[in-house]
Design a protein around this motif. Structure first.
Motif, PDB file in Angstrom:
ATOM      1  N   MET A   1     -78.217 -20.429-105.105  1.00  0.00           N
ATOM      2  CA  MET A   1     -78.126 -19.063-104.596  1.00  0.00           C
ATOM      3  C   MET A   1     -79.504 -18.408-104.718  1.00  0.00           C
ATOM      4  SD  MET A   1     -75.718 -15.878-105.931  1.00  0.00           S
ATOM      5  CE  MET A   1     -74.209 -16.750-105.650  1.00  0.00           C
ATOM      6  N   THR A   5     -80.030 -12.511-103.840  1.00  0.00           N
ATOM      7  CA  THR A   5     -78.587 -12.538-103.603  1.00  0.00           C
ATOM      8  C   THR A   5     -77.837 -12.542-104.933  1.00  0.00           C
ATOM      9  OG1 THR A   5     -78.948 -13.738-101.542  1.00  0.00           O
ATOM     10  CG2 THR A   5     -76.719 -13.790-102.458  1.00  0.00           C
ATOM     11  N   HIS A   6     -78.325 -13.327-105.887  1.00  0.00           N
ATOM     12  CA  HIS A   6     -77.702 -13.378-107.212  1.00  0.00           C
ATOM     13  C   HIS A   6     -77.746 -12.003-107.884  1.00  0.00           C
ATOM     14  CE1 HIS A   6     -76.664 -14.558-111.265  1.00  0.00           C
ATOM     15  NE2 HIS A   6     -77.811 -14.058-111.695  1.00  0.00           N
ATOM     16  N   GLU A   9     -75.271  -9.693-106.259  1.00  0.00           N
ATOM     17  CA  GLU A   9     -73.910 -10.024-106.684  1.00  0.00           C
ATOM     18  C   GLU A   9     -73.625  -9.436-108.066  1.00  0.00           C
ATOM     19  OE1 GLU A   9     -71.239 -11.441-105.103  1.00  0.00           O
ATOM     20  OE2 GLU A   9     -72.530 -11.197-103.350  1.00  0.00           O
ATOM     21  N   CYS A  10     -74.610  -9.500-108.950  1.00  0.00           N
ATOM     22  CA  CYS A  10     -74.448  -8.906-110.281  1.00  0.00           C
ATOM     23  C   CYS A  10     -74.232  -7.401-110.169  1.00  0.00           C
ATOM     24  CB  CYS A  10     -75.681  -9.174-111.144  1.00  0.00           C
ATOM     25  SG  CYS A  10     -75.927 -10.911-111.553  1.00  0.00           S
ATOM     26  N   LYS A  12     -72.869  -5.780-107.903  1.00  0.00           N
ATOM     27  CA  LYS A  12     -71.549  -5.431-107.368  1.00  0.00           C
ATOM     28  C   LYS A  12     -70.545  -5.135-108.480  1.00  0.00           C
ATOM     29  CE  LYS A  12     -71.656  -7.468-102.790  1.00  0.00           C
ATOM     30  NZ  LYS A  12     -70.981  -8.374-101.853  1.00  0.00           N
ATOM     31  N   GLU A  13     -70.928  -5.422-109.727  1.00  0.00           N
ATOM     32  CA  GLU A  13     -70.082  -5.084-110.869  1.00  0.00           C
ATOM     33  C   GLU A  13     -70.204  -3.608-111.249  1.00  0.00           C
ATOM     34  OE1 GLU A  13     -70.599  -7.677-114.257  1.00  0.00           O
ATOM     35  OE2 GLU A  13     -71.016  -9.376-112.951  1.00  0.00           O
ATOM     36  N   ASN A  22     -68.303  -0.371-105.303  1.00  0.00           N
ATOM     37  CA  ASN A  22     -69.534  -0.809-105.971  1.00  0.00           C
ATOM     38  C   ASN A  22     -70.776  -0.281-105.252  1.00  0.00           C
ATOM     39  OD1 ASN A  22     -70.912  -3.018-104.309  1.00  0.00           O
ATOM     40  ND2 ASN A  22     -68.797  -3.774-104.385  1.00  0.00           N
ATOM     41  N   ASP A  25     -72.081  -2.234-101.979  1.00  0.00           N
ATOM     42  CA  ASP A  25     -71.331  -1.957-100.749  1.00  0.00           C
ATOM     43  C   ASP A  25     -71.484  -0.509-100.298  1.00  0.00           C
ATOM     44  OD1 ASP A  25     -70.426  -4.526-100.157  1.00  0.00           O
ATOM     45  OD2 ASP A  25     -68.696  -4.320-101.483  1.00  0.00           O
TER      46      ASP A  25
END
Length: 99
Positions: A1, A5-6, A9-10, A12-13, A22, A25
């Motif tokens: 990944m 991007t990683h 993704e983190c 998004k928490e 989140n 988004d």
């Protein structure tokens, strides 16, 4: 990944407590990059006077520290470009009834 991007993704928490969506988004994260000694985040909030400023920034720092093992997390809040609902992902728009 891919590294960015990683990191996204983190992030998004981390949720905006008022909207329940989140921050990725919602379109609040403008830039995130991992450097050898730190992680840099350039982001905004939905409004300049957001009462949850410290809560959201603190959550960003905590999530990135936990997922990168770096202790230097630089969060830069910016107001340009100004956030607007058009910056949200389709998933966020759907959750908030923008369709």
């Amino acid at each position: 990944m891919e590294q960015t991007t990683h990191l996204l993704e983190c992030l998004k928490e981390v949720y905006d407590p008022e909207l329940g969506v989140n921050i990725v988004d919602l379109g609040l994260v403008y830039e995130v990059r991992e450097e050898p000694e730190r992680v840099h985040v350039r982001m905004t909030l939905t409004t300049p006077g957001c009462p949850l400023h410290d809560t959201i920034v603190g959550a960003v720092k905590w999530v990135l520290q936990e997922n990168t093992n770096k202790t230097d997390i630089d969060v830069q809040l910016v107001w340009e470009p100004q956030w607007s609902p058009q910056m949200m992902s389709n998933e966020a728009k759907e959750m908030l009834g923008y369709f």
